[in-house]
Design a protein around this motif. Sequence first.
Motif, PDB file in Angstrom:
ATOM      1  N   SER A 111       0.849  -1.206   0.000  1.00 11.18           N
ATOM      2  CA  SER A 111       0.000   0.000   0.000  1.00 11.18           C
ATOM      3  C   SER A 111       0.878   1.247   0.000  1.00 11.18           C
ATOM      4  N   HIS A 112       0.197   2.419   0.021  1.00  9.84           N
ATOM      5  CA  HIS A 112       0.915   3.699   0.068  1.00  9.84           C
ATOM      6  C   HIS A 112       1.502   4.013   1.432  1.00  9.84           C
ATOM      7  N   THR A 264     -11.180   7.863   0.720  1.00  5.91           N
ATOM      8  CA  THR A 264     -10.760   8.601   1.905  1.00  5.91           C
ATOM      9  C   THR A 264     -11.145   7.863   3.179  1.00  5.91           C
ATOM     10  N   ALA A 383      -7.199  -3.627  -2.954  1.00  6.30           N
ATOM     11  CA  ALA A 383      -7.573  -3.660  -1.542  1.00  6.30           C
ATOM     12  C   ALA A 383      -9.014  -3.157  -1.409  1.00  6.30           C
ATOM     13  N   PRO A 386      -9.476   0.958  -1.896  1.00  6.66           N
ATOM     14  CA  PRO A 386      -9.544   1.601  -3.217  1.00  6.66           C
ATOM     15  C   PRO A 386     -10.651   1.072  -4.126  1.00  6.66           C
ATOM     16  N   CYS A 414      -4.414   2.416  -4.208  1.00  4.81           N
ATOM     17  CA  CYS A 414      -3.489   2.618  -3.093  1.00  4.81           C
ATOM     18  C   CYS A 414      -3.073   1.323  -2.404  1.00  4.81           C
TER      19      CYS A 414
HETATM   20  C1  LIG Z   1      -4.880   3.018   5.325  1.00  2.00           C
HETATM   21  C2  LIG Z   1      -5.426   2.801   4.002  1.00  2.00           C
HETATM   22  C3  LIG Z   1      -6.441   3.625   3.495  1.00  2.00           C
HETATM   23  C4  LIG Z   1      -7.089   4.716   4.284  1.00  2.00           C
HETATM   24  O1  LIG Z   1      -6.236   5.735   4.672  1.00  2.00           O
HETATM   25  P1  LIG Z   1      -6.098   7.110   3.915  1.00  2.00           P
HETATM   26  O2  LIG Z   1      -5.296   7.925   4.859  1.00  2.00           O
HETATM   27  O3  LIG Z   1      -7.460   7.663   3.692  1.00  2.00           O
HETATM   28  O4  LIG Z   1      -5.377   6.839   2.653  1.00  2.00           O
HETATM   29  C5  LIG Z   1      -6.872   3.406   2.220  1.00  2.00           C
HETATM   30  N1  LIG Z   1      -6.365   2.418   1.461  1.00  2.00           N
HETATM   31  C6  LIG Z   1      -5.392   1.601   1.905  1.00  2.00           C
HETATM   32  C7  LIG Z   1      -4.876   0.536   1.015  1.00  2.00           C
HETATM   33  C8  LIG Z   1      -4.885   1.764   3.186  1.00  2.00           C
HETATM   34  O5  LIG Z   1      -3.913   0.977   3.615  1.00  2.00           O
END
Ligand SMILES: *Cc1c(COP(=O)(O)O)cnc(C)c1O
Length: 450
Positions: A111-112, A264, A383, A386, A414
Amino acid sequence: MAEQTKYVLDEADLPARWYNVVPDLPEPPPPPLHPGTREPVGPDDLAPLFPQALIAQEVTAERYVDIPEEVLEVYRLWRPSPLFRARRLEKALGTPARIYYKYEGVSPVGSHKPNTAVPQAFYNAQEGVARLTTETGAGQWGSALAFACAQFGLECEVWQVRASYDQKPYRKLMMETFGATVHPSPSDLTESGRAILAAHPDSTGSLGIAISEAVEQAAQDPDTRYALGSVLNHVLLHQTIIGEEALKQFELAGDTPDVLVGCTGGGSNFGGLAFPFLREKLAGRMDPVIRAVEPAACPSLTRGKYAYDFGDTAGLTPLLKMHTLGHEFIPDPIHAGGLRYHGMSPLISHIYELGLIEAIAVGQQECFAAGVRFARSEGIIPAPEPTHALAACIQEALRCKETGEEKAILTALCGHAHLDLPAYGAYLAGDMVDNELSAATLEASLATLP
Ligand SMILES: *Cc1c(COP(=O)(O)O)cnc(C)c1O
């Protein structure tokens, strides 16, 4: 020439700076307040929890922040991440729209989250901190911080929301492989956890409760600090590496996005992708519509109140001005664990109030339908989080099919679902339900705002 599917940057093109959107906004976001005095918090209030470098980034007025070389070295393990053109999905939908996704699932944990875990671990290590505590819901953030702590020789202690601790043993094993210690939350290790367990012995936990436990632990030990995986300004700052790369990749593609959509939870992957494009928009160089997508079961932007609230359930954090469902709100156990947070990044909330972005909420059945459709065309199983962005992408692409508009749509994919496959199992078995938040539940929850 064959049609290009992905746009990849050379390591030499890795952006060297993060982008801070605040100085470009028409007005700054309201500051966090001390819950006792209701005065803006100062650096001293935050020092027990965060290292000075991150406190400085939280309030910086600089437009750009240099990325330390030590952080860039770790980023190069997976960055720059690819930008894909979803040609097969476009074909499957029969849309004239061009769909692009920036794929963050190529990171070590899928993930990000490591985009911010790495600099957070780096700055803590640099200031002599021995240990970081944190919470994790779906397990993505806990594994990212565990990985980052291993890179910089820090200990890592994670409170994992009970429901996900029980449902996702592989995330726990991943964190432990990176060297972290993992506790289910609520736990009997903290006062906050014990209070919840006394009132609700079978509590399946929430992000808000897990944050309380991790914050409480860090505040008590001078060698320990706390790390948050979303919501705060410095987290969104670090995530702008996504959007900065995507801008360069759009140049390679010779295209400009008309619509940006992102899921989000706390707002970090969305802000990370969107802010550099918002800078371009505010400067008049492009004019994309920017749309946040949240779960119908946890709709902070679309149905929450823009008010000062705590970031955690026990009320240990400063008060944040944000769209909130109330800090005691426990969302239904939907599958997108990373989107089950009662609040929203104050920066995203402020930008939403300024009318610079839009927001919609989508039910999880539509989201998983989009995830399956995406997987069957593009070969990546997204995931659960997303899938919300993909559902909105598909909505937009199908509108283009009706109107004949040839819009370019960009989203952040993400994370991948390799450790979230039981959620797809539930969807494929027809066991997934849409848990729309009732007006009565919302009203009761908002009545507890401080
Ligand atoms: C943690 C997470 C999110 C939610 O967090 P954001 O801060 O809104 O990005 C979304 N997608 C993935 C894959 C995550 O790990």
